[in-house]
Design an enzyme around this catalytic site. Structure first.
Site, PDB file in Angstrom:
ATOM      1  N   ARG A 137      -0.052  72.929  -0.263  1.00 27.55           N
ATOM      2  CA  ARG A 137      -1.216  73.395   0.854  1.00 27.55           C
ATOM      3  C   ARG A 137      -1.262  72.269   2.051  1.00 27.55           C
ATOM      4  NH1 ARG A 137      -4.305  74.087  -4.106  1.00 27.55           N
ATOM      5  NH2 ARG A 137      -4.230  75.865  -4.739  1.00 27.55           N
ATOM      6  N   LYS A 159       4.256  76.304  15.770  1.00 26.89           N
ATOM      7  CA  LYS A 159       4.666  77.486  15.389  1.00 26.89           C
ATOM      8  C   LYS A 159       5.828  77.062  14.372  1.00 26.89           C
ATOM      9  CE  LYS A 159       3.586  81.018  18.809  1.00 26.89           C
ATOM     10  NZ  LYS A 159       4.275  82.125  19.559  1.00 26.89           N
ATOM     11  N   GLU A 201      15.190  78.458  27.727  1.00 28.72           N
ATOM     12  CA  GLU A 201      13.825  78.133  27.436  1.00 28.72           C
ATOM     13  C   GLU A 201      13.350  77.386  28.522  1.00 28.72           C
ATOM     14  OE1 GLU A 201      12.177  79.940  25.374  1.00 28.72           O
ATOM     15  OE2 GLU A 201      13.167  80.003  23.253  1.00 28.72           O
ATOM     16  N   LYS A 243       4.093  73.611  28.334  1.00 29.16           N
ATOM     17  CA  LYS A 243       3.976  74.165  26.996  1.00 29.16           C
ATOM     18  C   LYS A 243       2.645  73.611  26.483  1.00 29.16           C
ATOM     19  CE  LYS A 243       5.460  75.844  22.414  1.00 29.16           C
ATOM     20  NZ  LYS A 243       6.449  76.206  21.846  1.00 29.16           N
ATOM     21  N   GLU A 253      -2.408  81.637  19.866  1.00 27.96           N
ATOM     22  CA  GLU A 253      -1.925  82.810  20.388  1.00 27.96           C
ATOM     23  C   GLU A 253      -3.069  83.964  20.485  1.00 27.96           C
ATOM     24  OE1 GLU A 253       2.372  83.144  20.557  1.00 27.96           O
ATOM     25  OE2 GLU A 253       2.134  85.475  20.714  1.00 27.96           O
ATOM     26  N   ARG A 257      -1.003  82.171  25.241  1.00 30.07           N
ATOM     27  CA  ARG A 257       0.063  81.596  24.688  1.00 30.07           C
ATOM     28  C   ARG A 257       1.275  82.691  24.505  1.00 30.07           C
ATOM     29  NH1 ARG A 257       1.274  77.315  19.478  1.00 30.07           N
ATOM     30  NH2 ARG A 257       3.476  77.625  19.741  1.00 30.07           N
ATOM     31  N   ASN A 261       6.255  83.737  25.352  1.00 30.70           N
ATOM     32  CA  ASN A 261       7.312  84.679  24.703  1.00 30.70           C
ATOM     33  C   ASN A 261       8.113  85.635  25.795  1.00 30.70           C
ATOM     34  OD1 ASN A 261       7.587  84.241  22.032  1.00 30.70           O
ATOM     35  ND2 ASN A 261       5.413  85.021  21.779  1.00 30.70           N
ATOM     36  N   HIS A 264      11.264  87.431  25.247  1.00 29.23           N
ATOM     37  CA  HIS A 264      11.494  87.368  23.457  1.00 29.23           C
ATOM     38  C   HIS A 264      11.555  88.703  23.052  1.00 29.23           C
ATOM     39  CE1 HIS A 264      11.312  83.272  24.480  1.00 29.23           C
ATOM     40  NE2 HIS A 264      11.354  82.721  23.288  1.00 29.23           N
ATOM     41  N   HIS A 268      14.487  89.269  21.102  1.00 29.38           N
ATOM     42  CA  HIS A 268      14.401  89.113  19.428  1.00 29.38           C
ATOM     43  C   HIS A 268      15.240  90.587  18.840  1.00 29.38           C
ATOM     44  CE1 HIS A 268      10.690  86.662  18.957  1.00 29.38           C
ATOM     45  NE2 HIS A 268      11.630  85.798  19.136  1.00 29.38           N
ATOM     46  N   HIS A 281      19.853  82.364  19.777  1.00 31.99           N
ATOM     47  CA  HIS A 281      18.234  82.459  20.117  1.00 31.99           C
ATOM     48  C   HIS A 281      18.339  82.630  21.643  1.00 31.99           C
ATOM     49  CE1 HIS A 281      13.886  82.912  20.123  1.00 31.99           C
ATOM     50  NE2 HIS A 281      13.845  81.802  20.889  1.00 31.99           N
TER      51      HIS A 281
HETATM   52  P1  NAD Z   1      19.608  75.653  15.985  1.00 27.96           P
HETATM   53  O1  NAD Z   1      18.620  74.845  15.213  1.00 27.96           O
HETATM   54  O2  NAD Z   1      20.492  76.584  14.991  1.00 27.96           O
HETATM   55  O3  NAD Z   1      20.776  74.337  16.649  1.00 27.96           O
HETATM   56  C1  NAD Z   1      21.599  75.070  17.231  1.00 27.96           C
HETATM   57  C2  NAD Z   1      23.065  74.317  16.795  1.00 27.96           C
HETATM   58  O4  NAD Z   1      23.231  72.991  17.192  1.00 27.96           O
HETATM   59  C3  NAD Z   1      23.139  74.282  15.229  1.00 27.96           C
HETATM   60  O5  NAD Z   1      24.446  74.555  14.815  1.00 27.96           O
HETATM   61  C4  NAD Z   1      22.901  72.752  14.840  1.00 27.96           C
HETATM   62  O6  NAD Z   1      23.336  72.371  13.878  1.00 27.96           O
HETATM   63  C5  NAD Z   1      23.479  72.228  16.134  1.00 27.96           C
HETATM   64  N1  NAD Z   1      23.104  71.089  16.552  1.00 27.96           N
HETATM   65  C6  NAD Z   1      21.608  70.546  16.368  1.00 27.96           C
HETATM   66  N2  NAD Z   1      21.453  69.172  17.275  1.00 27.96           N
HETATM   67  C7  NAD Z   1      22.911  68.911  17.519  1.00 27.96           C
HETATM   68  C8  NAD Z   1      23.281  67.782  18.139  1.00 27.96           C
HETATM   69  N3  NAD Z   1      22.303  66.937  18.584  1.00 27.96           N
HETATM   70  N4  NAD Z   1      24.581  67.609  18.272  1.00 27.96           N
HETATM   71  C9  NAD Z   1      25.342  68.686  17.707  1.00 27.96           C
HETATM   72  N5  NAD Z   1      24.944  69.917  17.063  1.00 27.96           N
HETATM   73  C10 NAD Z   1      23.574  69.911  16.999  1.00 27.96           C
HETATM   74  O7  NAD Z   1      19.090  76.519  17.037  1.00 27.96           O
HETATM   75  P2  NAD Z   1      17.987  75.972  18.181  1.00 27.96           P
HETATM   76  O8  NAD Z   1      18.475  76.650  19.625  1.00 27.96           O
HETATM   77  O9  NAD Z   1      17.735  74.610  18.226  1.00 27.96           O
HETATM   78  O10 NAD Z   1      16.740  76.731  17.544  1.00 27.96           O
HETATM   79  C11 NAD Z   1      16.718  78.013  17.551  1.00 27.96           C
HETATM   80  C12 NAD Z   1      15.573  78.470  16.568  1.00 27.96           C
HETATM   81  O11 NAD Z   1      14.275  77.961  17.266  1.00 27.96           O
HETATM   82  C13 NAD Z   1      15.312  79.916  16.381  1.00 27.96           C
HETATM   83  O12 NAD Z   1      15.257  80.281  15.182  1.00 27.96           O
HETATM   84  C14 NAD Z   1      14.020  80.334  17.154  1.00 27.96           C
HETATM   85  O13 NAD Z   1      13.361  81.316  16.467  1.00 27.96           O
HETATM   86  C15 NAD Z   1      13.368  78.865  17.039  1.00 27.96           C
HETATM   87  N6  NAD Z   1      12.346  78.789  18.051  1.00 27.96           N
HETATM   88  C16 NAD Z   1      11.111  78.363  17.697  1.00 27.96           C
HETATM   89  C17 NAD Z   1       9.991  78.209  18.614  1.00 27.96           C
HETATM   90  C18 NAD Z   1       8.722  77.593  17.999  1.00 27.96           C
HETATM   91  O14 NAD Z   1       7.592  77.709  18.925  1.00 27.96           O
HETATM   92  N7  NAD Z   1       8.654  77.401  16.748  1.00 27.96           N
HETATM   93  C19 NAD Z   1      10.401  78.196  19.902  1.00 27.96           C
HETATM   94  C20 NAD Z   1      11.695  78.853  20.255  1.00 27.96           C
HETATM   95  C21 NAD Z   1      12.705  78.964  19.496  1.00 27.96           C
HETATM   96  N1  GLY Z   2       7.777  79.517  21.760  1.00 27.15           N
HETATM   97  C1  GLY Z   2       6.838  80.393  22.007  1.00 27.15           C
HETATM   98  C2  GLY Z   2       5.506  79.553  21.666  1.00 27.15           C
HETATM   99  O1  GLY Z   2       5.644  78.371  21.027  1.00 27.15           O
HETATM  100  O2  GLY Z   2       4.360  80.122  21.693  1.00 27.15           O
END
Ligand code: NAD
Ligand code: GLY
Length: 380
Positions: A137, A159, A201, A243, A253, A257, A261, A264, A268, A281
């Site tokens: 939890r 998030k 982003e 942010k 949100e 907030r 997006n 997005h 999406h 993404h």
């Molecule tokens: P990812 O986590 O898939 O990383 C991209 C690629 O880079 C992967 O292959 C990873 O292994 C590689 N990688 C990571 N760090 C590296 C480094 N230093 N050197 C070499 N390779 C490296 O993708 P991302 O773009 O980081 O994140 C996308 C995800 O984030 C999506 O799932 C999206 O929905 C999510 N997201 C979440 C929020 C939130 O607020 N929580 C906001 C935006 C996006």
């Molecule tokens: N990436 C959108 C949010 O964190 O709200």
């Protein structure tokens, strides 16, 4: 909506010592440390709570690059340091992969004080956060983002989620980390395509909240692509400031907030429609911002010149500006179908983040006919 955040850094200043952006959320407040060499420094983690064990969550790409270094930095503070290595990719942001984290936590008899460390990009960060929110939890966790996208967005704000085949990030929780550690040096190993995805982003913050930052990005886009450390340091810091300002006003949100997006809703749909992992993404968000700008223009929020300005910047960042066709027969219908699953939808009505004037955004419904026009124009 007022999202303008005060800036505490001077564009063009040397990256210099570690910079800290605060997320102000009462008892869930935490620092985002931004700098060079942070990953390896035991001092970086000095403020974290004591515990008998920690679990580092990483993936098959990032663990070989950085896990040992994080383990070494934590060794003086924690007696047991466990590591779980997940398969790499958006396609693995699933229940099955999440379970690997729970398996590791239980196999190592991790307790309620165990601290989870998310070492990787947004996929690892989102899944680790969700695991931390739900294991016993709720256990503490730290974000150590290693992609630009994760440093400027996903590691900040709490998030957490996994994907469902019917919709992206559909199962998750709001759960804040104890700390975010953005070591800019880790961006040195990032593939160019991933750097561009992160720039989507970064660009996002300009049209929705800070026109001065948008101009700065335009002036420094070549430096950012060349990974100039001064430019990257400013981009990460200013993005985190904006942010932090938005999340500080609307953690869960309820309203404001949602502007984060921007792009997005279309994005999406592209990700889900193409199959997760086909478009990154950030690539989907880049193209989605162009589509959202076109829709904003049709609703009177911006003029054609602004749409062109944003399109040119997205393209210069190395991102697609033409959307894919998701159906050979009714492409716009398929987009609309996918977008109805968006979390902002209400009673099946899609709501978009639109620019109501340059530098300011709001969530609005839009007539299907106009949305179809935009899709037809942007996804020929
Ligand atoms: P990812 O986590 O898939 O990383 C991209 C690629 O880079 C992967 O292959 C990873 O292994 C590689 N990688 C990571 N760090 C590296 C480094 N230093 N050197 C070499 N390779 C490296 O993708 P991302 O773009 O980081 O994140 C996308 C995800 O984030 C999506 O799932 C999206 O929905 C999510 N997201 C979440 C929020 C939130 O607020 N929580 C906001 C935006 C996006
Ligand atoms: N990436 C959108 C949010 O964190 O709200």
């Amino acid at each position: 909506m007022n999202a303008s955040a005060p800036s505490s850094s001077r564009p063009g200043a040397a990256p210099g010592p570690t910079q800290v952006v605060a997320i102000d959320l009462a008892d869930r407040s935490y620092p985002i440390a931004i700098g060079s060499g942070l990953l390896d420094q035991p001092l970086t983690y000095a403020g974290l709570p004591n515990a008998s064990s920690v679990l580092i969550v990483s993936n098959t790409t990032v663990a070989p690059l950085y896990a040992q270094r994080l383990q070494a930095a934590l060794a003086g503070k924690y007696a047991q340091i466990h590591l779980v290595i997940l398969p790499d990719g958006e396609a693995y942001k699933t229940w099955q992969t999440l379970n690997l984290i729970f398996d590791a936590l239980l196999q190592h008899t991790c307790d309620r004080k165990t601290v989870l460390f998310a070492l990787g990009g947004g996929v690892v960060g989102d899944m680790t956060g969700f695991a931390a929110a739900s294991y016993m939890r709720g256990v503490p966790f730290v974000q150590v983002p290693t992609t630009l996208l994760a440093q400027v967005d996903s590691s900040v704000g709490g998030k957490t989620a996994i994907n469902h085949p019917l919709g992206k990030n559909m199962v998750g929780a709001f759960y804040q980390p104890l700390q975010v550690v953005c070591d800019l040096d880790t961006l040195g190993t990032l593939p160019a395509r991933e750097l561009s995805a992160g720039l989507a982003e970064v660009i996002k913050y300009g049209p929705i909240a800070d026109l001065e930052f948008l101009s700065w990005i335009e002036a420094h886009i070549d430096a950012l692509i060349a990974r100039d450390p001064v430019a990257l340091a400013h981009a990460v810091k200013r993005s985190c400031e904006i942010k932090a300002h938005v999340v500080g006003q609307d953690e869960r949100e309820a309203g404001l907030r949602a502007i984060l997006n921007f792009g997005h809703t279309f994005g999406h749909a592209i990700e889900a429609g193409m199959g997760y992992g086909q478009w990154l993404h950030g690539e989907a968000v880049g193209c989605g911002m162009v589509m959202a700008a076109h829709l904003s223009q049709r609703l009177g929020g911006v003029d054609a010149a602004f749409v062109q300005r944003l399109t040119a910047l997205v393209q210069k960042a190395g991102l697609p500006v033409v959307g894919p066709r998701l159906s050979a027969t009714d492409n716009a219908g398929r987009y609309l179908e996918l977008m109805r699953h968006d979390k902002k939808s209400e009673g099946g009505a899609i709501r978009f983040v639109l620019i109501d004037r340059p530098g300011s955004a709001a969530v609005r419904a839009a007539p299907d006919a106009l949305v179809r026009e935009v899709i037809d124009a942007c996804c020929p």
